[in-house]
Enzyme design. Structure first.
Site, PDB file in Angstrom:
ATOM      1  N   GLY A  78       4.670   6.472  -4.176  1.00 52.88           N
ATOM      2  CA  GLY A  78       5.500   5.280  -4.239  1.00 52.88           C
ATOM      3  C   GLY A  78       6.043   4.887  -2.878  1.00 52.88           C
ATOM      4  O   GLY A  78       5.480   5.237  -1.834  1.00 52.88           O
ATOM      5  N   HIS A 113       0.804  -1.219   0.000  1.00 48.53           N
ATOM      6  CA  HIS A 113       0.000   0.000   0.000  1.00 48.53           C
ATOM      7  C   HIS A 113       0.839   1.271   0.000  1.00 48.53           C
ATOM      8  O   HIS A 113       0.397   2.294  -0.526  1.00 48.53           O
ATOM      9  CB  HIS A 113      -0.964  -0.017   1.182  1.00 48.53           C
ATOM     10  N   ASP A 114       2.027   1.231   0.581  1.00 44.33           N
ATOM     11  CA  ASP A 114       2.886   2.415   0.508  1.00 44.33           C
ATOM     12  C   ASP A 114       3.441   2.574  -0.902  1.00 44.33           C
ATOM     13  O   ASP A 114       3.402   3.663  -1.478  1.00 44.33           O
ATOM     14  CB  ASP A 114       4.032   2.307   1.517  1.00 44.33           C
ATOM     15  N   ASP A 148       7.755   5.602  -0.292  1.00 46.49           N
ATOM     16  CA  ASP A 148       8.367   6.782   0.334  1.00 46.49           C
ATOM     17  C   ASP A 148       7.961   6.974   1.791  1.00 46.49           C
ATOM     18  O   ASP A 148       8.236   8.019   2.382  1.00 46.49           O
ATOM     19  CB  ASP A 148       8.018   8.041  -0.466  1.00 46.49           C
ATOM     20  N   SER A 163       5.146   7.566   3.033  1.00 46.02           N
ATOM     21  CA  SER A 163       4.083   8.553   3.259  1.00 46.02           C
ATOM     22  C   SER A 163       2.826   7.951   3.873  1.00 46.02           C
ATOM     23  O   SER A 163       2.051   8.656   4.523  1.00 46.02           O
ATOM     24  CB  SER A 163       3.728   9.266   1.948  1.00 46.02           C
ATOM     25  N   ASP A 181       2.395 -20.597   0.432  1.00 42.06           N
ATOM     26  CA  ASP A 181       2.377 -21.655  -0.575  1.00 42.06           C
ATOM     27  C   ASP A 181       1.477 -21.252  -1.738  1.00 42.06           C
ATOM     28  O   ASP A 181       0.952 -20.136  -1.775  1.00 42.06           O
ATOM     29  CB  ASP A 181       1.934 -22.988   0.041  1.00 42.06           C
ATOM     30  N   HIS A 190      -2.068 -13.233  -1.266  1.00 36.56           N
ATOM     31  CA  HIS A 190      -3.328 -13.522  -0.578  1.00 36.56           C
ATOM     32  C   HIS A 190      -3.345 -14.933   0.009  1.00 36.56           C
ATOM     33  O   HIS A 190      -4.224 -15.259   0.808  1.00 36.56           O
ATOM     34  CB  HIS A 190      -4.512 -13.349  -1.535  1.00 36.56           C
ATOM     35  N   THR A 191      -2.389 -15.768  -0.378  1.00 40.40           N
ATOM     36  CA  THR A 191      -2.343 -17.131   0.152  1.00 40.40           C
ATOM     37  C   THR A 191      -2.169 -17.156   1.664  1.00 40.40           C
ATOM     38  O   THR A 191      -2.551 -18.119   2.324  1.00 40.40           O
ATOM     39  CB  THR A 191      -1.218 -17.950  -0.511  1.00 40.40           C
ATOM     40  N   ASP A 202      -7.363 -18.934   1.379  1.00 40.77           N
ATOM     41  CA  ASP A 202      -7.169 -20.326   0.976  1.00 40.77           C
ATOM     42  C   ASP A 202      -7.052 -21.158   2.248  1.00 40.77           C
ATOM     43  O   ASP A 202      -7.269 -20.641   3.351  1.00 40.77           O
ATOM     44  CB  ASP A 202      -5.971 -20.502   0.024  1.00 40.77           C
TER      45      ASP A 202
END
Length: 391
Positions: free
Chosen positions: A141, A128-129, A143, A145, A276, A251-252, A269
Site C-alpha cells: 500500500g 503505483h506505491d 508505504d 516501499s 480535463d 490518463h487524460t 487524448d
C-alpha cells in the site's frame, strides 16, 4: 432509498422538455446512494468506534463512505513561518510541507501552463506505491516501499525514473524534518494533480509510516488486461467499478513511452498535461492520429459495469463530476495499507490554488502535432514547454 429507486425507474419518453435532465439527476442520486451503501472502510477505521475517531478520522471516514467531498479550497497564502530548520517552522507541522509544495509546484508547472512530465510521473508514482495492496495481503500500500526497496525495478514501473530520482532527492533533503517517503509520494501526487490545469484540489493528509519491505507482486493492472480482470483487481482493493472509471481518467494528462515504443511520447487524448475530460469521449471515438488509446481503457469504456459512468464523465457536467469522484477515489487509494488513518494530520492548506479554467496559447501548433506533424516537438510537449512561435 425506496423513493429514489421509484423515481429512477420512471421512463422519460414523452416527458415534458427538460424533464430528462431532472430524471438523469435523480438516477445519478439513486446510484450514488446505492454505492454508498456498499462502500468499505479500510485500515484502522474498520474497527474504531465513532467515539474513538479524531476530527480527521471522522472526515476521512465520511469521504470513504461517499458522504463528504474530498476536495478543499482552504489555502494558506502566507509566507512560511521560517526556514525549514528554524524553530518557528518546526513548531508548525505543515511548514515543512509548504516548502516542499513550493519546490514541487515549480517542477510540475511548465512554461505552457500545462503540467510537466514530472507532474504526470508523480501522479503515476502515487498510484503505483499505493495500489500494491489488496484485502488478501497483510502488507503493501501507500508505504513508500516503491522507492525504499527493489520494488521500483519491476517492469510495472517503467518510465518512472525521472520522478523517482527527483522524489529521492526531496526525501534526502526533507527526511531530517520528519517527512516520510510514503507521505512525500502521496503529497506529490496531489500537488501534481492540482498543478495540472482543471485538476481537483484534494484534501491531503500526512503521517503515513514507511515500510522497507517490497510490496506484493501482481497487483497492478496491465495495458492488455480485460475489463473483467481490472474490475476484479480493483474490487480487491475496495475500489468499485465507478471509482475505477474515475481513477483511469488520469490518463487524460499522459504521454506513453513503453506501451508502444514506436510511438514514444504519444498522448492518450488531445490535451496532454491538462486535467480535463477529453480522455473519456475520445477513448470511445476516433481522435487525431497521434493519440494512442490503451487497450485496457477501450475495454473499460465498453463494459456494461463501467460504460454508464464513462458516459457521465463525457457529458456536459463531466468535469466537476469527474473531479469530485476522482478526489474521493484517490483519497481511498492513497490510504490503502495505512493502519493509522485516525492519527493522520491535514496539510491541504499548502497545496497551490486550483485552476478552474485554462486555454493553451499554443493550441494551433499543438493541433498540428496531434495530426502527426513535427515529431521533433515530442519532448517539448512532454515537458509542457510553450510551443508558440515555432511555425
Amino acid at each position: 432509498m425506496a423513493s429514489f429507486a421509484l423515481l429512477a425507474s420512471i421512463p422519460i419518453c414523452g416527458a415534458h422538455p427538460g424533464m430528462a435532465d431532472t430524471f438523469a439527476e435523480v438516477r445519478r442520486a439513486a446510484a450514488k446512494e446505492a454505492r454508498a451503501d456498499s462502500k468499505q472502510l479500510i485500515g484502522d477505521l474498520k474497527t474504531l468506534a465513532d467515539s474513538k475517531l479524531t476530527a480527521i478520522g471522522k472526515d476521512i471516514k465520511a469521504i470513504l463512505l461517499d458522504q463528504k467531498d474530498a476536495r478543499s479550497s482552504v489555502i494558506d497564502t502566507s509566507i512560511p513561518a521560517g526556514n525549514v530548520d528554524s524553530a518557528a517552522c518546526k513548531a508548525d507541522l505543515c511548514c515543512v510541507w509548504k516548502w516542499i509544495s513550493y519546490e514541487m509546484t515549480a517542477k510540475f508547472n511548465g512554461t505552457s501552463g500545462r503540467c510537466t512530465k514530472l507532474a504526470r510521473g508523480a501522479v503515476r508514482l502515487g498510484f503505483h506505491d499505493a495500489a500494491v495492496w489488496s484485502t488478501s495481503t497483510s502488507y503493501g500500500g501507500a508505504d513508500g516501499s516503491i522507492l525504499l526497496t527493489d520494488e521500483f525495478s519491476r517492469s510495472d514501473n517503467n518510465g518512472l525514473d525521472a520522478i523517482s530520482n527527483q522524489m529521492k532527492t526531496w526525501y534526502t533533503k526533507y527526511k531530517p524534518y520528519g517527512v516520510s517517503m510514503a507521505d512525500l509520494i502521496q503529497m506529490g501526487a496531489n500537488i501534481a494533480t492540482v498543478v495540472c490545469p482543471l485538476g481537483p484540489r484534494i484534501r491531503s493528509f500526512v503521517g503515513r509510516k514507511d515500510n522497507a519491505k517490497a510490496g506484493p507482486t501482481g497487483l497492478l493492472p496491465a495495458e492488455t488486461d480485460s475489463a473483467d480482470a481490472i474490475i476484479k483487481l480493483f474490487a480487491a482493493k475496495t475500489i468499485d467499478a465507478h471509482d475505477l472509471v474515475a481513477l483511469v481518467g488520469a490518463h487524460t494528462t499522459s504521454q506513453q513511452h513503453f506501451v508502444n515504443t514506436s510511438r514514444d511520447g504519444d498522448p492518450q487524448d488531445t490535451t496532454p498535461g491538462i486535467w480535463d475530460v477529453a480522455f473519456y469521449p475520445q477513448t470511445q471515438k476516433n481522435p487525431p492520429p497521434r493519440v494512442l488509446k490503451f487497450r485496457s481503457d477501450i475495454k473499460l469504456s465498453q463494459d456494461s459495469r463501467t460504460v454508464g459512468e464513462w458516459n457521465e464523465f463525457s457529458g456536459s457536467n463531466g468535469q466537476d463530476h469527474w473531479n469530485e469522484d476522482y478526489a474521493k477515489a484517490y483519497t481511498r487509494l492513497s490510504l490503502l495499507g495505512v493502519n493509522n488513518i485516525n492519527d493522520l494530520k491535514e496539510c491541504t492548506k499548502v497545496l497551490p490554488a486550483a485552476r478552474n479554467s485554462f486555454v493553451s496559447e499554443d493550441q494551433k501548433v499543438l493541433d498540428m502535432w496531434l495530426q502527426g506533424q513535427f515529431n521533433q516537438l515530442n519532448d517539448m510537449v512532454d515537458n509542457a514547454i510553450m510551443l508558440t512561435g515555432l511555425t
